[in-house]
Design a protein around this motif. Sequence first.
Motif, PDB file in Angstrom:
ATOM      1  N   VAL A  30       0.968  -1.244   0.009  1.00 13.61           N
ATOM      2  CA  VAL A  30      -0.034  -0.212   0.109  1.00 13.61           C
ATOM      3  C   VAL A  30       1.074   1.176   0.172  1.00 13.61           C
ATOM      4  CG1 VAL A  30      -1.817   1.439   1.157  1.00 13.61           C
ATOM      5  CG2 VAL A  30      -1.815  -1.114   1.326  1.00 13.61           C
ATOM      6  N   CYS A  31       0.619   2.341  -1.137  1.00 11.83           N
ATOM      7  CA  CYS A  31       1.399   3.406  -1.126  1.00 11.83           C
ATOM      8  C   CYS A  31       0.800   4.530  -0.742  1.00 11.83           C
ATOM      9  CB  CYS A  31       2.141   3.580  -2.298  1.00 11.83           C
ATOM     10  SG  CYS A  31       3.409   4.824  -2.661  1.00 11.83           S
ATOM     11  N   TYR A  32       1.203   5.258   0.199  1.00  9.92           N
ATOM     12  CA  TYR A  32       0.279   6.564   0.610  1.00  9.92           C
ATOM     13  C   TYR A  32       1.180   7.746   0.151  1.00  9.92           C
ATOM     14  CZ  TYR A  32      -1.720   3.438   4.012  1.00  9.92           C
ATOM     15  OH  TYR A  32      -2.622   2.518   4.447  1.00  9.92           O
ATOM     16  N   CYS A  33       1.861   7.589  -0.801  1.00  9.11           N
ATOM     17  CA  CYS A  33       2.621   8.889  -1.496  1.00  9.11           C
ATOM     18  C   CYS A  33       1.760   9.740  -2.044  1.00  9.11           C
ATOM     19  CB  CYS A  33       3.568   8.412  -2.343  1.00  9.11           C
ATOM     20  SG  CYS A  33       3.124   8.111  -4.033  1.00  9.11           S
ATOM     21  N   ASP A  34       2.158  10.866  -2.179  1.00  7.14           N
ATOM     22  CA  ASP A  34       1.407  12.361  -2.380  1.00  7.14           C
ATOM     23  C   ASP A  34       0.992  11.938  -4.024  1.00  7.14           C
ATOM     24  OD1 ASP A  34       4.009  12.712  -2.872  1.00  7.14           O
ATOM     25  OD2 ASP A  34       3.780  14.917  -2.562  1.00  7.14           O
ATOM     26  N   ASP A  35       2.071  11.463  -4.626  1.00  8.23           N
ATOM     27  CA  ASP A  35       1.689  11.156  -6.166  1.00  8.23           C
ATOM     28  C   ASP A  35       0.607  10.390  -6.422  1.00  8.23           C
ATOM     29  OD1 ASP A  35       3.729  13.081  -7.005  1.00  8.23           O
ATOM     30  OD2 ASP A  35       5.318  11.668  -7.201  1.00  8.23           O
ATOM     31  N   CYS A  36       0.616   9.296  -5.655  1.00 12.44           N
ATOM     32  CA  CYS A  36      -0.394   8.377  -5.996  1.00 12.44           C
ATOM     33  C   CYS A  36      -1.857   8.880  -5.802  1.00 12.44           C
ATOM     34  CB  CYS A  36      -0.045   6.985  -5.204  1.00 12.44           C
ATOM     35  SG  CYS A  36       1.051   5.905  -5.979  1.00 12.44           S
ATOM     36  N   GLN A  37      -1.715   9.685  -4.569  1.00 12.11           N
ATOM     37  CA  GLN A  37      -3.106  10.222  -4.299  1.00 12.11           C
ATOM     38  C   GLN A  37      -3.444  11.305  -5.152  1.00 12.11           C
ATOM     39  OE1 GLN A  37      -3.583  11.438  -0.124  1.00 12.11           O
ATOM     40  NE2 GLN A  37      -1.548  10.422   0.408  1.00 12.11           N
TER      41      GLN A  37
HETATM   42 ZN   LIG Z   1       2.881   6.365  -4.356  1.00 10.84          ZN
END
Ligand SMILES: [Zn+2]
Length: 207
Positions: A30-37
């Motif tokens: 699970v990726c919480y990075c701002d780019d994925c958001q």
């Molecule tokens: Zn990400």
Amino acid sequence: MGIQAELRCRCGEVVGVVTDASRQTVNRIVCYCDDCQAFAHQLGRADLLDAHGGSDIVQVAPASLSFAKGQGRIAGLRLTPKGLYRWHTTCCNTPVGNTMGPAIPFVGIVAQAFDTGTQRADQLFGAPVGAIMGKYAIGEPPAGSTGLNLPLLLRAIAKVLGWRLRGRTWPHPFFKPKAREPVYPVSVLSPARREALRQHGGPHPQV
Ligand SMILES: [Zn+2]
Ligand SMILES: [Zn+2]
């Protein structure tokens, strides 16, 4: 050996297949990075994010992914001129694979694309093995998602290196073999648009 896993966009126009699908052959995080958001919000698909803004991603070898239907409805988006290629469908804006160029062979596919009714991502791949980039998570960062997770990082590097060494880059679902150019049209967000999307992202969204 794994089995063939089908993935499909929300409306069903685009259908793909991942061969050799199993817990061992992929890396689910699970990726919480701002780019994925930002990407999810740009697509109007915040429904795919969890309560903390996380994207549930299944990373597979490029050669294991192919599209069987709806290729004319795939396009790429880069948040910056050198950012990841984030492929999505144009029919219903479903993400169908994040990649770098062919030199670093992996494709990260949103786990929900594997929930087709007859199969579920959890059955195919097991639960996510970890979470990353928790500093951008909305609200309290989920346990283990902040800081450097060395075992998770090493696992990801080992997977990508293994795919590279075993020739699992080609055929690549998103790049042409000789020219190494994208197969599908790609657009790049304007800096202003990228900046505007930050208000949706963690840790403190403004909208
Ligand atoms: Zn990400
Ligand atoms: Zn669709």
